[in-house]
Every structure is written in C-alpha cells, then in structure tokens.
Design a protein around this motif. Structure first.
Motif, PDB file in Angstrom:
ATOM      1  N   MET A   1      47.621  43.190  34.038  1.00  0.00           N
ATOM      2  CA  MET A   1      48.126  42.727  35.340  1.00  0.00           C
ATOM      3  C   MET A   1      49.371  41.877  35.114  1.00  0.00           C
ATOM      4  O   MET A   1      49.331  40.839  34.464  1.00  0.00           O
ATOM      5  N   LYS A   2      50.481  42.323  35.627  1.00  0.00           N
ATOM      6  CA  LYS A   2      51.730  41.619  35.442  1.00  0.00           C
ATOM      7  C   LYS A   2      51.982  40.691  36.616  1.00  0.00           C
ATOM      8  O   LYS A   2      51.992  41.104  37.758  1.00  0.00           O
ATOM      9  N   ALA A   3      52.191  39.412  36.350  1.00  0.00           N
ATOM     10  CA  ALA A   3      52.398  38.435  37.418  1.00  0.00           C
ATOM     11  C   ALA A   3      53.877  38.146  37.585  1.00  0.00           C
ATOM     12  O   ALA A   3      54.653  38.163  36.639  1.00  0.00           O
ATOM     13  N   ASN A   4      54.265  37.843  38.812  1.00  0.00           N
ATOM     14  CA  ASN A   4      55.628  37.456  39.130  1.00  0.00           C
ATOM     15  C   ASN A   4      55.536  36.286  40.082  1.00  0.00           C
ATOM     16  O   ASN A   4      55.033  36.402  41.181  1.00  0.00           O
ATOM     17  N   SER A  61      60.809  45.334  42.452  1.00  0.00           N
ATOM     18  CA  SER A  61      59.744  45.811  41.577  1.00  0.00           C
ATOM     19  C   SER A  61      58.559  46.207  42.426  1.00  0.00           C
ATOM     20  O   SER A  61      58.368  45.701  43.525  1.00  0.00           O
ATOM     21  N   ASP A  62      57.766  47.128  41.900  1.00  0.00           N
ATOM     22  CA  ASP A  62      56.535  47.510  42.574  1.00  0.00           C
ATOM     23  C   ASP A  62      55.362  46.641  42.137  1.00  0.00           C
ATOM     24  O   ASP A  62      54.250  46.807  42.626  1.00  0.00           O
ATOM     25  N   ASP A  63      55.606  45.731  41.180  1.00  0.00           N
ATOM     26  CA  ASP A  63      54.532  44.874  40.707  1.00  0.00           C
ATOM     27  C   ASP A  63      54.140  43.876  41.792  1.00  0.00           C
ATOM     28  O   ASP A  63      54.985  43.345  42.507  1.00  0.00           O
ATOM     29  N   PRO A  64      52.854  43.584  41.923  1.00  0.00           N
ATOM     30  CA  PRO A  64      52.438  42.566  42.882  1.00  0.00           C
ATOM     31  C   PRO A  64      52.939  41.191  42.474  1.00  0.00           C
ATOM     32  O   PRO A  64      53.129  40.910  41.290  1.00  0.00           O
ATOM     33  N   TYR A  66      52.007  37.355  42.450  1.00  0.00           N
ATOM     34  CA  TYR A  66      50.864  36.460  42.558  1.00  0.00           C
ATOM     35  C   TYR A  66      51.335  35.008  42.496  1.00  0.00           C
ATOM     36  O   TYR A  66      52.369  34.707  41.890  1.00  0.00           O
ATOM     37  N   ARG A 205      55.666  42.212  48.592  1.00  0.00           N
ATOM     38  CA  ARG A 205      54.798  42.576  47.483  1.00  0.00           C
ATOM     39  C   ARG A 205      53.862  41.425  47.121  1.00  0.00           C
ATOM     40  O   ARG A 205      53.157  41.489  46.107  1.00  0.00           O
ATOM     41  N   GLU A 375      45.280  45.207  45.546  1.00  0.00           N
ATOM     42  CA  GLU A 375      46.590  45.844  45.501  1.00  0.00           C
ATOM     43  C   GLU A 375      47.624  44.957  46.162  1.00  0.00           C
ATOM     44  O   GLU A 375      47.305  44.088  46.962  1.00  0.00           O
ATOM     45  N   PRO A 376      48.922  45.155  45.866  1.00  0.00           N
ATOM     46  CA  PRO A 376      49.965  44.392  46.543  1.00  0.00           C
ATOM     47  C   PRO A 376      49.929  44.652  48.035  1.00  0.00           C
ATOM     48  O   PRO A 376      49.419  45.664  48.508  1.00  0.00           O
TER      49      PRO A 376
END
Length: 578
Positions: A1-4, A61-64, A66, A205, A375-376
């Motif tokens: 799980m990649k956090a941003n 980015s498509d990453d969620p 958090y 996101r 999910e995002p």
C-alpha cells in the motif's frame, strides 16, 4: 500500500483566494442550475498580489492518498468572544491539533480584528485555522480588515499548513496532512456549491474527505431552525463518501450512517433508538462504528463554540430517529466544546476516531470510530434513493434600486418582486419561502445582552405572468411572530380558527444578520411549476407590526450589491411530473 500525504510537488495549479475590497454581482444572475438558499448574489472576485505560501499540488497518480499517522483536526462553530470561547481554543491547543475548522459565526460582533486576536492569544499561528462563512460573518467578510483576510492568513501555520485552492467564503478545497476538506458557503454566500462539491470530491483520490458549511437542514439538528441549504449538498458529499460537518444550531448532534439525506434513509434502520437519540452524558450511543464509503456517510452539528447553548426542540426529536447522539442545554455540564477527530489511528490509514468534548466540564458527550472504503474515493454510481427535491434561490428583482436597509413597519406592506428563473430544473414548486435578513442589533441598554422584540410579520404572496403582471392566483396570508421573553425552544402553533395560519417563533430568531425564513407560501394543492412556462412572477407583501416594529422591523436590502437582499427559496419536486 503506497501512501501519499500531500507531499509537495511542482506547482500544477495556483492558489486563488478571494480577498476583494467589495462584493460584486454575479454576471449571469440566477437560474440555470439549482442554487443554495440565501446569498447567491454574494461573490468576492479574485484579488491580485495575494501573499501566499509556495504553490503545492497533489501529484497526478491513481494511488490513494492517506492521512499522515494520527492526524488531529478539530471542528467547531458559533464561537463569540467569551471566556468559554477561549476555553474551547485552549482545549484544541492542549489536544495538539494539527488544524482547526471553524464552521461559521465567528464573533457575533462584526469584529474581525478581535476574532483574530482571540485565536492568536491561544493558538498563535502554529496551525491552520480554516474558516467557513456563517450568516453573522457576511457583512464583515470583504473589505480592508475583513474576515476574508483573516481566513487567508490563517491557512498557513508555522508547524502545519493547509494547501488550498478556490474561493474563500464560497467554494474552497483544502488538504491537511492527507485529509481533503471542501468548505462551502451554501445557504449563506455565493452559488454553485453542490456542483463544486460533486466535481471536487469526485476527482479526489483521498481516502478521508469532509464537507464543511455553516447552515443545515432542520431534520439533522436538535432545534427547529428552518431548512436553509437544500438536501443536494448533503447528498453530493455523501455520494463521494465525505463526512458532512455543520454548525448554526447552538448544540451538538450526529446522525447514524445515512444512505440518503433527502429521503432520511439510514443504512441500518435498526440503528434507530426508541424515544429518540442519546442525550449525551448519561450514556454514550450504542452504535459507535461508522463505515463511511461512497454512498454511505453521516452528518454532525458542532455549534457549541462558546456563544451560547440552546435547548432541544423536544417535540421533534422523537421524529428524527436518524439522530444518534445529541448534546444540548437540557443536558448537565454542556457548555462549550468541539468535535475532535483523529485520522489514521492504530497504524490503519483507513481508521479514525472522534469525540465531542466539552471544554468547560471536560466531559465527553459522544464518541465513535470510523472506517473508510479500502479503495480510493470514487463517487458512488447513482444514489440509493432518487433525488427529487431541488432548491433554487430567486433574488429580489431590481435589487440595485433598493436602499441598503428598509423598514417593514410602514402603514402599507412592502412589496417585494421576484422573477422566477428560466431554470433547467423542471417540476412542481412544493414550497416557497421568503427570506429576509434582520438588520437591527438586539442589545439591551440595561444588560448589554439580547432583548427580544415584540413584533410580528404578516406575509402574503400572489402569482402573476411576468409580462402582464395580472394576478393569476392568490395565496392565503401567513403570519410568523417574534415573542417576548426567552423561550427555550421555538414553537409552531397553528390557529384552528378560520383565517390566517399563525406561526409563533422564539424571539432570538430576530437579530442582526439572522435570516428569517417564512412559512411555506405555496399551498399544499399548489399548481405552481418551474421550467414549464406559465406563471413567471411572484409578488410578496410583508408588513411588521407590534410595539417594537418601528425600532426593530428593519431588514437588509440593497447593500453589498444585493448580497443580503430578501430572496425567495423554492423547493422543486422534479419527480412530481413523472
């Protein structure tokens, strides 16, 4: 799980904040889309040369996205300039909040400098202090030294900062340590709020999202303040999985998890507690876990910032089973407090915990935990319940020709003209409400507090074709009255006798900057329609009477480009013709 966690990236869009010296009229007027309930002519144009922090944007980015671990955000509203107001700020500071979100009605004194000084005395400039405009803040919003300047300055703290874009007071989005907030002027200032919230949150996101605005709908608070925002903004936020944060009513309230605010439909109807919501203090609500996701969310009212505490409208509470917990003047030790929420707890970025804590008694009156969808955030595809009721605001016709303030206490009624818009919303007008903003401060020379006036307002409305202005139908006269004294709760009493229906209101509704919303001027058998041609003009006559009418029966009119002028709020049932 990649956090941003909203890490700084190269600038993708500029911060645009409205800090104008004066308010301007909307160029296009009203009408093509559903609008909020009041203040649709209020708009502050962007100002050049605004000092701001370095531009920040979210990476594409498509990453969620958090929140950072243990992100603490406090929600409060209706503060005033009182010792209890300072106690609330002190509680927020000692809790070590990363940000505070103030949901309107800052000081009730039109004194931005004093409000800013109160924040400074406790919080300094260490954290972002985000402001959503309230009805008591509109007159002092723009101009040199206005609240908008305070709002812009308070976006950036020395220890933490908010990354914002949009228009202060009307439609603003901010990100605080990975939590996405949309602050709206719905029902108070500007227009396009529902569309802005839907578009902004639909593109988000972020796993955690919050919609914040001052006013609310009657069903979702403990008092009997009228419907002032429309359900659209509630359900637009719910569809995106955003929590709905409001104030305005001087109490605390929280709903169960909802799948439709318009339909007042709970996700789990079995959550409803017989006899009404938990009144705080004696026990905490049994339902303490809320699984927030697109399509499922909840709303809360946090209006105990320090100005006052109001009693519950007990007649209505049993009819509001969707309320899970409340704290009002009827509960011991309720004085002033805030909802304190921590996001990304126990190592889980999808978990959060909240509690409503009183800053004076140090008692907790509500405590719950939340989880968000794995999910995002993606807006739910369609509502669980079809949206039928749309809210459209109709401003006073020819508002530029009106003086800044008018008296309603003349020998003859004041005639207000409203041209129904050519709207894309088509349906039957199920209710029409006159809205006027009081202009007389209720100050007693003896006590320095509010003195309730003895006055009543009589309103009648007629419907015309715009071209001929020939009367086509007439509506019964309705009366609403401000009572003397300080009754604990608003009462609505209908006379059984033939003739006008009379609604009696508590006197605290009549004060400077308070918007009075009339009873429904459209009868139950109304054939009024919008968007289908036919009747296009409404004439409303209003007259103030009573021993205090001459001194207190003043309302705002043409000031600030008509921003505070009377308006006609229409609720349109678009499903009635199907």
């Amino acid at each position: 799980m990649k956090a941003n966690h909203d890490a700084p990236q190269p600038a993708l869009r500029l911060l645009s904040l409205a800090l104008a010296a004066s308010l301007a009229l909307l160029a296009s007027g009203v009408g093509v889309t559903p609008a909020a309930a009041f203040g649709t002519l209020c708009r502050a144009p962007p100002a050049a040369g605004i000092p701001s922090s370095p531009d920040v944007a979210i990476a594409a980015s498509d990453d969620p996205v958090y929140p950072a671990p243990n992100t603490r955000i406090a929600f409060l509203g209706d503060s005033g300039l009182h010792p209890d107001s300072v106690r609330v700020l002190t509680m927020i500071r000692d809790w070590r909040a990363h940000a505070a979100v103030h949901l309107g009605d800052f000081d009730y004194a039109d004194d931005p400098a004093a409000f800013d000084a109160q924040i400074e005395s406790v919080l300094s400039d260490s954290i972002p202090y985000l402001l959503a405009i309230g009805n008591h803040d509109v007159a002092g919003w723009a101009g040199a030294g206005g609240y908008a300047g305070v709002a812009a300055k308070r976006l950036v703290g020395k220890r933490h900062r908010a990354k914002c874009t949009g228009e202060l007071g009307s439609n603003l989005e901010c990100r605080v340590r990975g939590v996405h907030l949309v602050l709206s002027g719905v029902g108070t200032f500007g227009t396009g709020h529902e569309a802005y919230a839907a578009a902004t949150l639909g593109a988000s996101r972020h796993a955690w999202k919050v919609c914040g605005f001052h006013k609310n709908m009657r069903a979702f608070q403990t008092g009997d303040k009228p419907d002032e925002t429309g359900y659209g903004i509630y359900d637009a936020c719910r569809a995106a999985g955003a929590v709905v944060a409001t104030a305005h009513e001087h109490a605390y309230a929280r709903t169960h998890l909802m799948r439709s605010f318009e339909r007042r439909a709970m996700v789990r109807p079995a959550d409803a507690r017989p006899g009404g919501p938990v009144m705080g203090g004696n026990q905490l609500p049994e339902t303490t876990h809320l699984a927030v996701r697109p399509g499922h969310s909840f709303a809360f009212v946090t209006g105990l910032g320090g100005e006052s505490v109001r009693s519950a409208y007990f007649h209505a509470l049993p009819k509001r089973p969707w309320l899970a917990a409340v704290a009002t003047a009827d509960v011991p030790d309720v004085r002033a407090g805030a909802l304190l929420c921590t996001f990304h707890v126990r190592g889980d970025p999808r978990a959060a915990e909240c509690e409503f804590r009183d800053a004076v008694s140090d008692r907790v009156f509500d405590r719950f935990n939340m989880t968000t969808h794995a999910e995002p955030a993606v807006v739910a595809q369609g509502y669980d319940e079809k949206k039928c009721i749309h809210t459209v605001d109709v401003p006073l016709a020819d508002h530029a020709s009106w003086p800044s303030r008018i008296s309603l206490a003349g020998r003859s009624p004041v005639e207000l003209e409203f041209d129904l818009p050519k709207s894309t919303v088509r349906g039957r007008i199920v209710s029409a409400h006159l809205q006027v903003m009081g202009a007389h401060p209720l100050t007693s020379p003896k006590t320095g507090g509010q003195q309730q006036p003895d006055l009543s307002l009589t309103v009648d409305a007629t419907l015309h074709p715009r071209a001929s202005r020939r009367q086509m139908s007439s509506l019964p006269v309705r009366v609403w009255r401000a009572l003397t004294g300080t009754g604990a709760a608003q009462s609505a009493l209908f006379s059984p006798k033939p003739g006008p229906r009379e609604i009696k209101w508590t006197a605290d509704e009549w004060e400077a900057h308070e918007v009075w919303v009339s009873p429904n001027l459209a009868p139950a058998t109304s054939s009024w329609t919008l968007g289908n041609g036919g009747h296009e003009h409404v004439r409303v006559r209003v007259k103030a009477e009573g021993k205090d009418a001459a001194t207190h029966g003043h309302v705002e009119a043409g000031a600030l480009g008509g921003c505070l002028a009377p308006s006609l709020m229409l609720h349109i049932d678009t499903c009635a013709q199907e």
